[in-house]
Enzyme design. Sequence first.
Site, mmCIF file in Angstrom:
data_model
loop_
_atom_site.group_PDB
_atom_site.id
_atom_site.type_symbol
_atom_site.label_atom_id
_atom_site.label_comp_id
_atom_site.label_asym_id
_atom_site.label_seq_id
_atom_site.Cartn_x
_atom_site.Cartn_y
_atom_site.Cartn_z
ATOM 1 N N GLY A 18 -10.959 1.800 15.359
ATOM 2 C CA GLY A 18 -12.251 1.276 14.926
ATOM 3 C C GLY A 18 -13.394 1.550 15.869
ATOM 4 N N GLY A 20 -7.644 -12.673 6.787
ATOM 5 C CA GLY A 20 -8.045 -11.342 6.359
ATOM 6 C C GLY A 20 -7.560 -10.215 7.242
ATOM 7 N N LYS A 73 -1.967 6.524 13.832
ATOM 8 C CA LYS A 73 -2.958 6.627 14.905
ATOM 9 C C LYS A 73 -2.376 7.344 16.119
ATOM 10 C CE LYS A 73 -5.114 2.302 13.419
ATOM 11 N NZ LYS A 73 -5.257 0.859 13.683
#
Length: 475
Positions: free
Chosen positions: A176, A229, A247
């Site tokens: 991210g 979430g 990744k």
Amino acid sequence: MRVIFGLVLLAFADLSAAFSPATPSKRVSAVTPLSMAGVNVGIFGGGTVGGGIVEILAKKNDYFEKMTGNTLNVKKICVRDASKPRDFTLPDGCSVTTEYSDILEDESIDMVVEVMGGTTDAKDVVYAALKSGKDVVTANKALIAACMPEIESLLEEVNKDRDESVEFRYEAAVCGGIPIIRSLQTDFVGDDIQTVSGIINGCTNFMLTAMDRDGKSYEEALAEASDLGYAEEDPTLDVGGFDARSKLKILMRLAYGIEVEEDDIACKGITELTKLDFEYAKMMGGSIKLVGVAEAVKDGKKVAAFVSPCYVASDDSLFAVNGATNAVEIVSNNLVSTTLIGEGAGRYPTANSCVNDMVALAKGDKTPLPFNPSSEETTFTEDYVSDFYIRLKYRDGLGITRQCGEVCEKHGVSIHSILQNPITKKDDAAFVLITEQVSVSQVLKVCKDMEAFDWCNGPAFFMPVLGDDWAQAMA
């Protein structure tokens, strides 16, 4: 030397999926970013991350114009449902569409940003954009991990007769908001990387923190992660370690120049961990983290890699990384140890990395080899070496310790310690073997033989032991 970058922004990612395919048309010529009065952008995906990109561009538009000499103009956003309310304000002159072709066949669009996710429609969009001469910025780790050689070949084909190269950027695809991609592309080119290791999945790190710090069971931790979430409706990619493996594959190419099939990288998730494992980890003075590790071995001629829960010692830089935070540590000859830590997912962390790539392209930055040069000399090995933690559930019986010793001796495995807490439930009785340095192939043989004994009550569980301070903690 240790360098720590702190990037703390809170939000959650929800990449939009959808759209309908179209056949792209090829642009007549490329435009040099520095020569443009403005850079026109088409975004695929108007969800969480797409909205974050629009918001950041609007907030810092004047600053970006001064920095680049260009304006970044979002002209079109492609979504699945154009009637759905959006949680961001559309820029002036921006339209919302459901058709791929409205962006891909528009010759005024210079840059395509793909944040729709998936490996089917997204692949069509990325490939069509590159073929039509549009620069691409993506946050799609799954697509890159699955199609890296294809993307590399396509870029070579597209750029072979061009004066100005078509660019492909993907900082947001791994961890991210952490700038790990650009760091591996620019900061280690004069260095030799020995090890890349990291906590590269926020959902599982949140869960393991809850199991360790709060004493929660796996099921309780997953339920909390879902409520907040962090976990998808189907959490398999996260809890199974597969998201981290995708990744790690990308990081391995950048660090070592090798292309590896994902299925060849050993991958163990967190589903087999129990409260007992965290009790033993505390006894050893550390904790348990899901870690992706790639290491140069055999004088750098081979690279070994795995994704697995690992015992992490208290003096390790990854030990204090808790919650949904990500971290990557790079051990290298020149810089010694470099750790990058921050938010690995979410609206603004992911959007921030996308915008950074967009601004770099608007400035005219070029990256001829987005995945770094490949290495013909370095090969991948599935076998890796570590100390190991082996947990065995057992039924009452005679000679258990003796048989364990005989099996380990048979396969050349040296036992450092045997751990056993007081038994509270007979059905859950278990003990742990801590080995000295040994290959995972030897551990697999030991586990197979142990499971064949009548006293062994279920499959053996093993994980690598990282760090050296656990022995002192137990002394």
